[in-house]
Design a protein around this motif. Structure first.
Motif, short mmCIF file in Angstrom:
data_model
loop_
_atom_site.label_atom_id
_atom_site.label_comp_id
_atom_site.label_asym_id
_atom_site.label_seq_id
_atom_site.Cartn_x
_atom_site.Cartn_y
_atom_site.Cartn_z
N VAL A 185 0.82 -1.22 0.00
CA VAL A 185 0.00 0.00 0.00
C VAL A 185 0.85 1.26 0.00
O VAL A 185 0.63 2.17 -0.83
N PRO A 186 1.87 1.43 0.89
CA PRO A 186 2.67 2.65 0.85
C PRO A 186 3.42 2.85 -0.45
O PRO A 186 3.50 3.96 -0.98
N SER A 187 4.00 1.77 -1.00
CA SER A 187 4.75 1.91 -2.25
C SER A 187 3.84 2.31 -3.40
O SER A 187 4.23 3.12 -4.26
N LEU A 188 2.62 1.77 -3.44
CA LEU A 188 1.68 2.16 -4.50
C LEU A 188 1.28 3.62 -4.35
O LEU A 188 1.21 4.36 -5.35
N ALA A 189 1.01 4.06 -3.13
CA ALA A 189 0.62 5.46 -2.91
C ALA A 189 1.76 6.42 -3.28
O ALA A 189 1.53 7.46 -3.92
N VAL A 190 3.00 6.08 -2.93
CA VAL A 190 4.13 6.95 -3.24
C VAL A 190 4.39 6.98 -4.74
O VAL A 190 4.66 8.05 -5.32
N SER A 191 4.28 5.83 -5.41
CA SER A 191 4.50 5.81 -6.87
C SER A 191 3.46 6.63 -7.60
O SER A 191 3.77 7.27 -8.62
N LEU A 192 2.22 6.65 -7.11
CA LEU A 192 1.21 7.51 -7.73
C LEU A 192 1.46 8.98 -7.42
O LEU A 192 1.20 9.85 -8.27
N ALA A 193 1.98 9.27 -6.23
CA ALA A 193 2.25 10.67 -5.86
C ALA A 193 3.44 11.24 -6.61
O ALA A 193 3.53 12.46 -6.78
N LEU A 194 4.37 10.39 -7.07
CA LEU A 194 5.54 10.90 -7.80
C LEU A 194 5.13 11.58 -9.10
O LEU A 194 5.78 12.53 -9.55
N ALA A 238 2.19 13.06 -9.50
CA ALA A 238 1.14 14.03 -9.20
C ALA A 238 1.76 15.36 -8.77
O ALA A 238 2.96 15.60 -8.92
N LYS A 239 0.92 16.21 -8.20
CA LYS A 239 1.36 17.54 -7.79
C LYS A 239 1.98 17.51 -6.41
O LYS A 239 1.94 16.49 -5.70
N ALA A 240 2.57 18.65 -6.03
CA ALA A 240 3.19 18.74 -4.71
C ALA A 240 2.15 18.59 -3.60
O ALA A 240 2.44 17.99 -2.56
N SER A 241 0.97 19.11 -3.82
CA SER A 241 -0.08 18.98 -2.80
C SER A 241 -0.48 17.53 -2.62
O SER A 241 -0.79 17.09 -1.51
N HIS A 242 -0.47 16.74 -3.70
CA HIS A 242 -0.79 15.32 -3.59
C HIS A 242 0.31 14.57 -2.83
O HIS A 242 0.01 13.60 -2.12
N ARG A 243 1.54 15.00 -2.98
CA ARG A 243 2.62 14.36 -2.21
C ARG A 243 2.48 14.66 -0.73
O ARG A 243 2.76 13.81 0.12
N GLU A 244 2.06 15.87 -0.42
CA GLU A 244 1.81 16.20 0.98
C GLU A 244 0.68 15.35 1.54
O GLU A 244 0.76 14.84 2.67
N LEU A 245 -0.37 15.15 0.76
CA LEU A 245 -1.47 14.29 1.20
C LEU A 245 -1.02 12.85 1.38
O LEU A 245 -1.46 12.16 2.31
N THR A 246 -0.11 12.39 0.51
CA THR A 246 0.40 11.02 0.65
C THR A 246 1.20 10.85 1.93
O THR A 246 1.08 9.83 2.62
N SER A 247 2.02 11.85 2.27
CA SER A 247 2.79 11.77 3.52
C SER A 247 1.85 11.73 4.73
O SER A 247 2.08 10.97 5.68
N ARG A 248 0.78 12.51 4.70
CA ARG A 248 -0.18 12.48 5.80
C ARG A 248 -0.91 11.14 5.86
O ARG A 248 -1.17 10.61 6.96
N LEU A 249 -1.20 10.56 4.70
CA LEU A 249 -1.89 9.27 4.67
C LEU A 249 -1.03 8.18 5.28
O LEU A 249 -1.52 7.36 6.07
N LEU A 250 0.26 8.15 4.94
CA LEU A 250 1.14 7.13 5.50
C LEU A 250 1.26 7.27 7.02
O LEU A 250 1.29 6.27 7.74
N ALA A 251 1.31 8.51 7.49
CA ALA A 251 1.42 8.72 8.94
C ALA A 251 0.16 8.26 9.67
O ALA A 251 0.23 7.72 10.78
N ASP A 252 -1.03 8.45 9.05
CA ASP A 252 -2.28 8.06 9.70
C ASP A 252 -2.54 6.56 9.61
O ASP A 252 -3.19 5.98 10.48
N LEU A 253 -2.06 5.91 8.52
CA LEU A 253 -2.28 4.48 8.37
C LEU A 253 -1.35 3.65 9.25
O LEU A 253 -1.69 2.50 9.59
#
Length: 470
Positions: free
Chosen positions: A201-210, A212-227
């Motif tokens: 799950v984290p690797s798939l989310a990070v690969s999609l965020a790469l 995407a936009k900077a705001s999506h990368r910020e959302l991905t970092s928050r998602l990993l911290a909450d999961l």
């Protein structure tokens, strides 16, 4: 009367002759003649004061009785010799055809209610409101199995394989980029049987965020911290980032800056305590891939800078819609000043696009024109025209946003003129050049306000008309 009697006797004689001819062999002609004398056309005649009219009435009553018979009345009802109705005699139909075509009950029972009180029929499970008791197990049943008495049946969801995992989790992450609710993602993942694919799950989310936009990368970092902790464990996070480092040569093909971005994700994960502090140290001396080494070096540098006061938790920035307006105005002014110093319009376009505020681009146009009005040389005048032309051609700034920016300057020109006395004159020149370069249309150019120039005669100039100078 005497004549009617004679006619009746003549008709009876004729009928008696016809019936007698058919019954000669039976020797019963006398009895038949006696019965025929008392019946005409199926109507029985009494010996005293009976007429044809009465016979017709009786026949009509019999027809009405047969027509109005119902299930409650017997099929054997008939009329007696005196015209009285006799009930209770059931006579079967004499014709076979009548048995086939007769749809009414011949038993004289029933009230037209549904069979079995509505509990019977196709697709019926029983009467309405009927509650079935739990069925008792018959131990004498040959199919009885004692081991199945205490069985508990549950729905089993098979674990996801790699193909189904990508098709299922990718839409969840992409939808998260739109709404930004980490709790919803956690609930959706909890409903899935991830199995061994949990660490993917984290690797798939990070690969999609790469991509995407900077705001999506910020959302991905928050998602990993909450999961981490609720859905994923720390070992799942470490295995996922190990896979990302191994796949960097393939990620670079689609995203050239993948090593630096993955390094920033690692530094943010260490800062959020979802990766151990010794994660980077564990790779020292055993890294052969240059991309992996670049990602780890980037993460190590950011962690060292965080000790000096750099906030890693804000390294991706925030989305344009979440930033305060004052901060956006400051960043746009800084962008314009950097452009005037460097002259790199491509870099200015990229920075404006990274702000992710297409609905606020009219502010950029407004600040650019105000900077021209407040400047003293022609360098800023020409460079801002070139930048607006480039942004208009590439459609980064839409026609509507460009028009709103110019109209805002038109509305505030009176206040700007207090601080900049030549504002009207410079604005007219800028608007004319913008129209000639195709940045604005003629309608917007004609809306430009102009201050009436005062002409006066100087007494010391011999009556020469003198224009107001700026």
């Amino acid at each position: 009367s005497q004549s009617e009697k004679e006619n009746t006797e003549l008709q009876a004689d004729d009928l008696s002759d016809s019936f007698a001819s058919g019954d000669e062999d039976n020797g019963k002609s006398a009895i038949s003649n006696k019965n025929i004398n008392n019946e005409i056309n199926g109507n029985w005649l009494s010996s005293s004061s009976t007429s044809i009219h009465e016979a017709r009435l009786k026949a009509k009553a019999k027809r009405r009785l047969r027509k109005n018979s119902s299930r409650d009345s017997g099929r054997g009802d008939s009329l007696s010799d005196n015209g009285e109705i006799i009930r209770g005699t059931s006579a079967a139909p004499t014709s076979p055809k009548s048995k086939l075509l007769d749809r009414k009950s011949r038993l004289g029972k029933g009230r037209g209610l549904p069979k079995k009180g509505g509990a019977g029929g196709k697709g019926v499970w029983g009467r309405s409101g009927e509650v079935y008791e739990p069925e008792e197990v018959d131990e004498k049943d040959p199919n009885y199995d004692e081991a199945q008495e205490n069985c508990v049946y549950e729905t089993v969801v098979p674990p996801l394989d790699e193909r189904v995992f990508e098709k299922t989790v990718t839409p969840i992450v992409q939808e998260y980029f739109e709404h930004g609710d980490t709790n919803e993602v956690a609930e959706l993942l909890a409903e899935l049987n991830l199995g061994p694919m949990r660490s993917e799950v984290p690797s798939l989310a990070v690969s999609l965020a790469l991509e995407a936009k900077a705001s999506h990368r910020e959302l991905t970092s928050r998602l990993l911290a909450d999961l981490c902790g609720s859905v994923l464990s720390r070992s799942d996070m470490e295995n996922s980032f190990d896979k990302l480092l191994r796949e960097l040569p393939d990620l670079v093909l689609d995203t050239p800056g993948a090593p630096q971005l993955v390094g920033q994700f690692i530094a943010r994960a260490v800062s959020d305590q979802i990766l151990s502090e010794g994660y980077i140290e564990g790779y020292k001396g055993r890294v052969d891939c240059e991309y992996t080494r670049a990602a780890l070096d980037r993460a190590a540098v950011l962690l060292k800078m965080s000790m000096g006061g750099l906030r890693i938790d804000n390294q991706w920035g925030t989305g344009g819609g979440q930033r305060p307006v004052i901060q956006l105005i400051k960043e746009m002014n800084l962008l314009l000043k950097e452009y005037i110093l460097s002259g790199d319009s491509k870099e200015a376009e990229r920075c404006l696009r990274d702000l992710e505020v297409p609905h606020f681009h009219h502010e950029f146009v407004y600040e650019a024109i105000v900077m021209v009005l407040e400047s003293k040389g022609e360098k800023t005048f020409k460079m801002v025209l070139q930048l607006l032309k480039s942004l208009s051609t590439s459609s980064i700034i839409t026609v509507d946003q460009m028009r709103r920016g110019y109209e805002r300057v038109y509305m505030d020109i009176a206040e700007i003129n207090i601080d900049v006395p030549r504002a009207y004159f410079i604005l007219e020149q800028f608007v004319d050049e913008s129209f000639s370069m195709g940045i604005i249309d003629v309608k917007l150019r004609d809306l430009c306000p102009c201050r009436g120039r005062k002409r006066f005669v100087s007494e010391g100039d011999g009556g020469v008309v003198k224009l107001e100078s700026y």
